[in-house]
Motif scaffolding. Structure first.
Motif, PDB file in Angstrom:
ATOM      1  N   ASP A  87      48.711  38.344  43.691  1.00 40.23           N
ATOM      2  CA  ASP A  87      47.780  39.031  42.789  1.00 40.23           C
ATOM      3  C   ASP A  87      47.209  38.050  41.766  1.00 40.23           C
ATOM      4  OD1 ASP A  87      48.269  41.551  43.940  1.00 40.23           O
ATOM      5  OD2 ASP A  87      50.037  41.847  42.679  1.00 40.23           O
ATOM      6  N   VAL A  88      45.938  38.219  41.462  1.00 40.70           N
ATOM      7  CA  VAL A  88      45.261  37.401  40.454  1.00 40.70           C
ATOM      8  C   VAL A  88      44.527  38.323  39.490  1.00 40.70           C
ATOM      9  CG1 VAL A  88      43.416  35.739  40.048  1.00 40.70           C
ATOM     10  CG2 VAL A  88      44.975  35.385  41.933  1.00 40.70           C
ATOM     11  N   LEU A  89      44.616  38.009  38.207  1.00 45.53           N
ATOM     12  CA  LEU A  89      43.885  38.752  37.187  1.00 45.53           C
ATOM     13  C   LEU A  89      42.843  37.835  36.571  1.00 45.53           C
ATOM     14  CD1 LEU A  89      43.553  41.315  35.409  1.00 45.53           C
ATOM     15  CD2 LEU A  89      45.203  40.285  33.833  1.00 45.53           C
ATOM     16  N   GLU A  90      41.569  38.225  36.698  1.00 55.38           N
ATOM     17  CA  GLU A  90      40.508  37.474  36.039  1.00 55.38           C
ATOM     18  C   GLU A  90      40.188  38.146  34.708  1.00 55.38           C
ATOM     19  OE1 GLU A  90      35.826  36.089  36.350  1.00 55.38           O
ATOM     20  OE2 GLU A  90      36.675  37.285  37.984  1.00 55.38           O
ATOM     21  N   ILE A  91      40.174  37.348  33.644  1.00 52.40           N
ATOM     22  CA  ILE A  91      39.881  37.862  32.309  1.00 52.40           C
ATOM     23  C   ILE A  91      38.412  37.608  31.981  1.00 52.40           C
ATOM     24  CG2 ILE A  91      40.400  37.644  29.840  1.00 52.40           C
ATOM     25  CD1 ILE A  91      43.219  36.752  30.636  1.00 52.40           C
ATOM     26  N   GLY A  92      37.700  38.645  31.567  1.00 53.02           N
ATOM     27  CA  GLY A  92      36.303  38.510  31.154  1.00 53.02           C
ATOM     28  C   GLY A  92      35.362  38.099  32.274  1.00 53.02           C
ATOM     29  N   PRO A  93      35.291  38.859  33.367  1.00 49.84           N
ATOM     30  CA  PRO A  93      34.463  38.460  34.514  1.00 49.84           C
ATOM     31  C   PRO A  93      32.959  38.526  34.276  1.00 49.84           C
ATOM     32  CG  PRO A  93      35.343  40.654  34.853  1.00 49.84           C
ATOM     33  CD  PRO A  93      36.016  40.115  33.624  1.00 49.84           C
ATOM     34  N   GLY A  94      32.528  39.280  33.256  1.00 51.83           N
ATOM     35  CA  GLY A  94      31.087  39.390  33.001  1.00 51.83           C
ATOM     36  C   GLY A  94      30.361  39.971  34.195  1.00 51.83           C
ATOM     37  N   MET A  95      29.453  39.194  34.784  1.00 49.02           N
ATOM     38  CA  MET A  95      28.701  39.672  35.955  1.00 49.02           C
ATOM     39  C   MET A  95      29.288  39.168  37.272  1.00 49.02           C
ATOM     40  SD  MET A  95      24.737  39.644  34.659  1.00 49.02           S
ATOM     41  CE  MET A  95      24.785  38.063  33.809  1.00 49.02           C
ATOM     42  N   LEU A 119      37.191  36.834  45.401  1.00 41.67           N
ATOM     43  CA  LEU A 119      37.247  37.901  46.409  1.00 41.67           C
ATOM     44  C   LEU A 119      37.224  37.362  47.836  1.00 41.67           C
ATOM     45  CD1 LEU A 119      34.892  40.522  44.702  1.00 41.67           C
ATOM     46  CD2 LEU A 119      37.364  40.733  45.043  1.00 41.67           C
ATOM     47  N   GLU A 120      36.841  36.109  48.001  1.00 38.48           N
ATOM     48  CA  GLU A 120      36.843  35.484  49.333  1.00 38.48           C
ATOM     49  C   GLU A 120      38.234  34.986  49.727  1.00 38.48           C
ATOM     50  OE1 GLU A 120      34.035  32.311  49.091  1.00 38.48           O
ATOM     51  OE2 GLU A 120      32.271  33.640  49.104  1.00 38.48           O
ATOM     52  N   LYS A 121      39.148  34.941  48.768  1.00 37.94           N
ATOM     53  CA  LYS A 121      40.476  34.367  49.013  1.00 37.94           C
ATOM     54  C   LYS A 121      41.469  35.439  49.467  1.00 37.94           C
ATOM     55  CE  LYS A 121      39.662  30.597  45.774  1.00 37.94           C
ATOM     56  NZ  LYS A 121      39.661  29.536  46.803  1.00 37.94           N
ATOM     57  N   PRO A 122      42.549  35.036  50.132  1.00 39.85           N
ATOM     58  CA  PRO A 122      43.533  35.991  50.647  1.00 39.85           C
ATOM     59  C   PRO A 122      44.495  36.480  49.559  1.00 39.85           C
ATOM     60  CG  PRO A 122      44.208  33.770  51.199  1.00 39.85           C
ATOM     61  CD  PRO A 122      42.878  33.643  50.510  1.00 39.85           C
ATOM     62  N   ILE A 123      43.925  37.056  48.517  1.00 41.33           N
ATOM     63  CA  ILE A 123      44.702  37.544  47.379  1.00 41.33           C
ATOM     64  C   ILE A 123      44.120  38.871  46.907  1.00 41.33           C
ATOM     65  CG2 ILE A 123      45.530  35.338  46.440  1.00 41.33           C
ATOM     66  CD1 ILE A 123      43.005  35.263  44.702  1.00 41.33           C
ATOM     67  N   ASN A 124      44.880  39.595  46.103  1.00 40.10           N
ATOM     68  CA  ASN A 124      44.374  40.816  45.470  1.00 40.10           C
ATOM     69  C   ASN A 124      43.794  40.440  44.114  1.00 40.10           C
ATOM     70  OD1 ASN A 124      45.489  42.502  47.551  1.00 40.10           O
ATOM     71  ND2 ASN A 124      47.492  42.221  46.596  1.00 40.10           N
ATOM     72  N   THR A 125      42.495  40.603  43.954  1.00 48.35           N
ATOM     73  CA  THR A 125      41.839  40.232  42.703  1.00 48.35           C
ATOM     74  C   THR A 125      41.621  41.458  41.826  1.00 48.35           C
ATOM     75  OG1 THR A 125      40.712  38.344  43.705  1.00 48.35           O
ATOM     76  CG2 THR A 125      39.769  39.222  41.668  1.00 48.35           C
ATOM     77  N   TYR A 126      42.149  41.382  40.620  1.00 52.86           N
ATOM     78  CA  TYR A 126      41.902  42.387  39.584  1.00 52.86           C
ATOM     79  C   TYR A 126      41.087  41.728  38.481  1.00 52.86           C
ATOM     80  CZ  TYR A 126      45.707  45.091  41.726  1.00 52.86           C
ATOM     81  OH  TYR A 126      46.501  45.783  42.602  1.00 52.86           O
ATOM     82  N   VAL A 127      40.283  42.509  37.786  1.00 52.58           N
ATOM     83  CA  VAL A 127      39.535  41.968  36.650  1.00 52.58           C
ATOM     84  C   VAL A 127      39.769  42.855  35.431  1.00 52.58           C
ATOM     85  CG1 VAL A 127      37.777  40.925  38.131  1.00 52.58           C
ATOM     86  CG2 VAL A 127      37.388  43.218  37.208  1.00 52.58           C
ATOM     87  N   ILE A 128      39.802  42.233  34.263  1.00 52.56           N
ATOM     88  CA  ILE A 128      39.942  42.996  33.027  1.00 52.56           C
ATOM     89  C   ILE A 128      38.781  42.627  32.115  1.00 52.56           C
ATOM     90  CG2 ILE A 128      41.566  41.304  32.012  1.00 52.56           C
ATOM     91  CD1 ILE A 128      42.966  43.801  30.695  1.00 52.56           C
ATOM     92  N   GLU A 129      38.053  43.635  31.679  1.00 48.80           N
ATOM     93  CA  GLU A 129      36.793  43.420  30.965  1.00 48.80           C
ATOM     94  C   GLU A 129      36.634  44.470  29.877  1.00 48.80           C
ATOM     95  OE1 GLU A 129      33.963  42.129  29.365  1.00 48.80           O
ATOM     96  OE2 GLU A 129      33.888  41.023  31.273  1.00 48.80           O
TER      97      GLU A 129
END
Length: 259
Positions: A35-43, A51-61
């Protein structure tokens, strides 16, 4: 919907260079977590490469306009957009004790707070990477003897191996910031539990650097140390002269010898 407008009060500067976004996404080694959490993804300029990688991507905005944009343009993020403030949010509502990485083009006005928050959850975060104001990234990665070596440097490096990766020019952002940016990475040490009280280490480091021009003997005098310990030559040094290992050793001595 139309593109999101950058909001000054949120410290938003949207990256427009796709190659840099991809390079930041590629800093993650994807080992020890799914799992990966991206902080402040904006657009979502960085998000699309995650999202192209073999992981679960979450974003917090925290920006509701950005949340709407992401919801409409990235269907893969369905149920993975957290519309909260990372500094206040209980991340275990999502990760429930699991290991996860953090990545982002971090808002400069809260970037150091993001690192301190990451250190609080170090048991769950084996990897952390992203873009900061250049001087902040350099400070995190600096070694003893440097003018920018400080609280953040010592505490981050006590638990993580840190690496400054590359510098990013102002003109690849909308709007351009007034400073250059730096991308850095932290990978948690294999043996990151310390041989001393971690709480006391935080106290010692913060007290020392709050009076960085003074010797350790003067900056730590309120800790009520024994006379015998105060004679140790390490107390003749100023905080920027101590390595991370020396701060840990000093904390051990204080634990063993304090009155």
């Amino acid at each position: 919907m139309e593109k999101v407008k950058a909001k000054k009060h949120l410290g938003q500067h949207f990256l427009k260079d796709e190659s840099i976004a991809k390079a930041i996404a590629d800093t993650l080694n994807l080992e020890g977590y799914t799992d990966v959490l991206e902080i402040g993804p904006g657009m979502g300029v960085l998000t699309k490469y995650l999202l192209e990688k073999p992981i679960n991507t979450y974003v917090i905005e925290i920006d509701t306009e950005s949340v709407t944009y992401l919801d409409e343009n990235y269907p893969k993020l369905k149920d993975k957009i957290i519309s909260k403030d990372f500094l206040k949010y209980n991340i275990n509502e999502i990760f429930d004790g699991k290991q996860f990485a953090i990545i982002g083009n971090f808002p400069y006005n809260i970037s150091t707070q993001i690192v301190f928050r990451t250190l609080e959850f170090r048991d769950q975060i084996p990897e952390f990477a992203g873009m900061f104001q250049k001087e902040v990234a350099e400070r995190i990665c600096s070694k003893k003897g440097s003018k920018v070596y400080g609280i953040l440097s010592v505490l981050a490096q006590a638990f993580y191996d840190v690496e400054y990766l590359f510098t990013v020019d102002e003109n690849v952002f909308i709007p351009p910031p007034k400073v250059k940016s730096g991308v850095m990475r932290m990978r948690r040490k294999e043996n990151y539990s310390l041989p001393c009280s971690e709480k006391l280490l935080f106290t010692v480091v913060k007290m020392a650097f709050q009076q960085r021009r003074k010797t350790m003997r003067n900056s730590l005098k309120s800790l009520n140390l024994s006379d015998n310990l105060r004679e140790d030559t390490i107390f003749d040094l100023r905080p920027e002269q101590l390595s991370v290992e020396q701060f840990i050793e000093l904390t051990q001595k204080i634990e063993a010898n304090a009155v």
